[in-house]
Motif scaffolding. Structure first.
Motif, PDB file in Angstrom:
ATOM      1  N   ASN A 238       0.825  -1.210   0.000  1.00 56.11           N
ATOM      2  CA  ASN A 238       0.000   0.000   0.000  1.00 56.11           C
ATOM      3  C   ASN A 238       0.862   1.264   0.000  1.00 56.11           C
ATOM      4  N   LYS A 241       2.197   2.185  -3.479  1.00 53.98           N
ATOM      5  CA  LYS A 241       1.253   2.949  -4.303  1.00 53.98           C
ATOM      6  C   LYS A 241       1.318   4.431  -3.935  1.00 53.98           C
ATOM      7  N   PRO A 399      -2.861  -2.828  -4.780  1.00 55.51           N
ATOM      8  CA  PRO A 399      -1.642  -3.215  -4.071  1.00 55.51           C
ATOM      9  C   PRO A 399      -1.733  -4.552  -3.347  1.00 55.51           C
ATOM     10  N   GLU A 400      -2.765  -4.752  -2.538  1.00 56.09           N
ATOM     11  CA  GLU A 400      -2.827  -5.982  -1.744  1.00 56.09           C
ATOM     12  C   GLU A 400      -3.066  -7.210  -2.614  1.00 56.09           C
TER      13      GLU A 400
END
Length: 414
Positions: A238, A241, A399-400
């Motif tokens: 995260n 990003k 992201p995850e």
């Protein structure tokens, strides 16, 4: 990740080198206990030739080292230049045929592949190991055995343009805010990436979230269990990003582009290594080298690269080859290698004598570092790692989700 880059100094270093790997290296003899005796201790002085492969960036350095070695021992060092990308693969292919060299110069993270192919012999330092930087020794250690004599250490750090900013905040978020406020700056800080990603240069940020690439055992050695999964890895994903949104990373900022942005003073900061310092200074930029501020609350731990000399398990000149390895461990050789190459010596007696604020900054930044993994599993890691980071940077994947898929893909290859 807690050991100092500069270990306790020890003078009067003498190597006791062994060559044993499944079989006995030519020229070595076994003791009654089954240990291999030190070829260096019994090698005749003043005769013989030993062949070493080096890349184009170090051929002149090792020609000079060879002159000192010959003057000290009478043994000739035959330095053969090989392209950087060919040394390891050609050595693996040629050593079993008897056509390879006695020694090669290379990075510590080759050790897993070289050992798996049976082309290198172990080196035994015994109680003299304390004369070397602990992390340099750790880098060349595989399956509990030491392969090669280390001579230099390097790592990345935060490089600051002192003409644009004169102090650096304690956290990475504060650094970004500071960089954005600098008049004329296009980027608050640059971290090279490119269209294939660059996990190496992002690693200090990632480790500050407690997400090392592999877990380690009680001795500090890497295991084959990934350490960058779980909530810590997702937190870094995260944050990556966020770095893209803040123009810190971009697929259009490869190594050359990031370096030029710093030279053109479009950014006050760059995360890079000692290899770019000469060009920064040639451009008239006054720089300081600092540890990378933490983004995730834990210390930022860069990868450490260790350079050293490996001994071929197929060498027919093991006695004289070990004479050279013994010479490589001397203060004379390590001092000269620093003078010619500008890297922190692996021998602590030599490292402690270095008086260079730039190298001192890199050493400080590397205090929390760990050698780049030499595990064969790293081959599966790099591609998926870089691809996942690119998908996060470009916004092609959440992201995850990208990070979770990366972990699954890597583990499927183990």
């Amino acid at each position: 990740m807690r050991k100092s880059l500069i270990a306790v100094a020890a003078a009067g270093l003498t190597l006791s080198l062994a060559a044993c790997s499944g079989g006995t290296t030519p020229g070595a003899t076994s003791s009654p206990s089954g240990d291999v005796s030190s070829p260096a201790a019994s090698a005749p002085a003043g005769s013989g030739t030993v062949t070493i492969w080096v890349d184009e960036t170090r051929v002149e350095t090792f020609n000079t080292i060879g002159e000192g070695f010959t003057a000290a021992t009478g043994v000739t060092l035959d330095v053969v230049q090989k392209p950087t990308g060919d040394i390891k693969t050609d050595f693996i292919a040629q050593a079993p045929t008897g056509e390879g060299p006695d020694l090669i110069v290379g990075a510590h993270d080759w050790v897993g592949d070289l050992q798996a192919n049976g082309v290198i012999a172990p080196v035994e330092l015994g109680d003299k190991v304390s004369g070397f930087n602990e992390l340099a020794i750790q880098g060349f250690t595989y399956d509990g055995q030491l392969f090669g004599v280390p001579y230099a250490i390097e790592n990345i750090a935060l490089v600051r343009n002192n003409g644009m900013v004169s102090d650096t905040p304690a956290t990475f978020d504060e650094l970004i805010a500071q960089g954005k406020a600098v008049e004329g700056a296009q980027f608050p800080i640059v971290i090279q990436q490119g269209d294939a990603g660059d996990a190496y240069h992002l690693y200090p940020i990632q480790t500050s979230f407690g997400a090392p690439v592999f877990k380690t055992d009680a001795s500090g050695a890497y295991t084959a269990e990934l350490g960058m999964g779980g909530p810590e890895g997702l937190a870094f994903a995260n944050y990556l990003k966020k770095l893209a949104d803040e123009k810190v990373v971009s697929v259009s900022l490869g190594g050359d582009q990031a370096k030029q942005a710093f030279i053109d003073q479009k950014t006050p900061y760059m995360i890079t290594g000692p290899w770019n310092i000469a060009d920064f200074e040639a451009a008239g930029i006054d720089v300081s080298v600092l540890a990378v501020p933490s983004a995730g609350g834990q210390p930022s731990a860069p990868f450490l690269g260790v350079q050293g000399v490996y001994l071929s398990s197929q060498s027919e000149n093991a006695l004289v080859a070990n004479q050279f390895l013994d010479y490589m461990a001397s203060k004379e050789a390590q001092d000269k290698l620093y003078e010619l190459g500008g890297r922190t010596p692996a021998l602590t007696e030599s490292a402690d004598a270095v008086d260079d604020p730039i190298l001192a900054g890199f050493a400080e930044a590397g205090k929390e570092g760990q050698p780049m993994p030499a595990l064969p599993e790293m081959g599966a890691v790099w591609t998926f790692w870089g691809s996942a980071q690119v998908s996060i940077i470009t916004g092609a994947a959440a992201p995850e989700a990208a990070w979770t898929e990366m972990i699954a893909n890597i583990e499927s290859k183990f």
